[in-house]
Design a protein around this motif. Sequence first.
Motif, PDB file in Angstrom:
ATOM      1  N   PRO A 272       4.791   3.224  -1.281  1.00 45.47           N
ATOM      2  CA  PRO A 272       5.879   3.151  -2.276  1.00 45.47           C
ATOM      3  C   PRO A 272       6.975   2.190  -1.796  1.00 45.47           C
ATOM      4  CG  PRO A 272       5.247   5.436  -1.881  1.00 45.47           C
ATOM      5  CD  PRO A 272       4.533   4.619  -0.843  1.00 45.47           C
TER       6      PRO A 272
ATOM      7  N   PHE B  44       8.888   2.694  -6.191  1.00 44.43           N
ATOM      8  CA  PHE B  44       9.535   3.997  -6.269  1.00 44.43           C
ATOM      9  C   PHE B  44      10.966   3.881  -6.770  1.00 44.43           C
ATOM     10  CE2 PHE B  44      12.479   6.829  -3.942  1.00 44.43           C
ATOM     11  CZ  PHE B  44      12.198   8.002  -4.617  1.00 44.43           C
TER      12      PHE B  44
ATOM     13  N   THR C 267       3.461  -0.144  -6.127  1.00 43.19           N
ATOM     14  CA  THR C 267       3.990   1.147  -6.557  1.00 43.19           C
ATOM     15  C   THR C 267       5.477   1.135  -6.237  1.00 43.19           C
ATOM     16  OG1 THR C 267       1.909   2.277  -6.062  1.00 43.19           O
ATOM     17  CG2 THR C 267       3.886   3.648  -6.292  1.00 43.19           C
TER      18      THR C 267
ATOM     19  N   ARG D 107       0.821  -1.205   0.000  1.00 39.97           N
ATOM     20  CA  ARG D 107       0.000   0.000   0.000  1.00 39.97           C
ATOM     21  C   ARG D 107       0.863   1.266   0.000  1.00 39.97           C
ATOM     22  NH1 ARG D 107      -2.674  -2.499   4.494  1.00 39.97           N
ATOM     23  NH2 ARG D 107      -2.103  -0.694   5.774  1.00 39.97           N
TER      24      ARG D 107
END
Length: 311
Positions: A195, A223, A221, A193
């Motif tokens: 980065p 990064f 996600t 949930r």
Amino acid sequence: MATLNIHARSLAYFDMIRRCGSIREAARRLHVASSAVNRQLLQLEVEIGSPLFERMSTGLKLTPAGEVFSLHVITVLQDEKRMASELDMLRGIRRGSISVVSVEGLNADLLPTCLERMVTRYPMIRIQVSSAGSAQTAAAVAGGDADVAIGFAIERNEALRQCAVGRFGLGAVVRADHPLAQQPQVSFADCARYPLILPAPQLSIHSVLKPLLAHHKRALTVFLETASVELAKSMVGRGVGIAFQSRLGLEREIAEGHLVHVPLKAQIRLTTELGVYVRAGRTLPPAVDAFIQVVAEEIERREAEEPASAT
């Protein structure tokens, strides 16, 4: 103790050519003329009856005969080093030299702890340390370029002998004020949930996490992806994401309360294996034996302090 010049100069010259891939560079490092190095190599090839190097535009590459001969040369040169160390031990000098190649993450705490113990117990032993990826550490020892390799998840290899091993649980690395920092354990879905800072494929942890990454691919996600443990740790400290690793390399940040290592919850415990390796078939000098014993003790101690399995 002075270097023992009891082995043919040509073996030392051959070994340096093997390391450098160039007669000119080998001569530079040996502080002799290129013609002298080339002359010794040609003499060796005549005696063996086969070319030892293939002359290529990019440099010199070992021929099959050269590969066989290089194993003999590595053994001879390392045995010379072992004998010198044993003679010193008999005199009570306890001196010697050790070359170690280790993964970067151990430079933060584990390796300094071992080196501090070595200088206390054996102040006359000289230690040379370099950093590399786990695969490179293994290759350095197998090729005779280092005495000891310390790395994670090194594949079994007939050229290597494992002297010590410890298994360490993987966890999410977060800043102390992160919402997950107070959890006793977290799932990968919990981490997804936020980065993520992921290990690059050349790091052993990447293969351990790969099934989880594939399962949660759509929800991730990412990064940053990096092979630098220090960079990942720094970015977590800046609050920009969650990284994954063992507690090794995080000792100072955890003790100071800057970062938190939260065990990963999974059906089976996610671990990485830290091993200590030497070249197979080699009789180790006393100095190398002493160093391995110190590292093995420290790995065992830290493995015993590992948190309970998170499942």
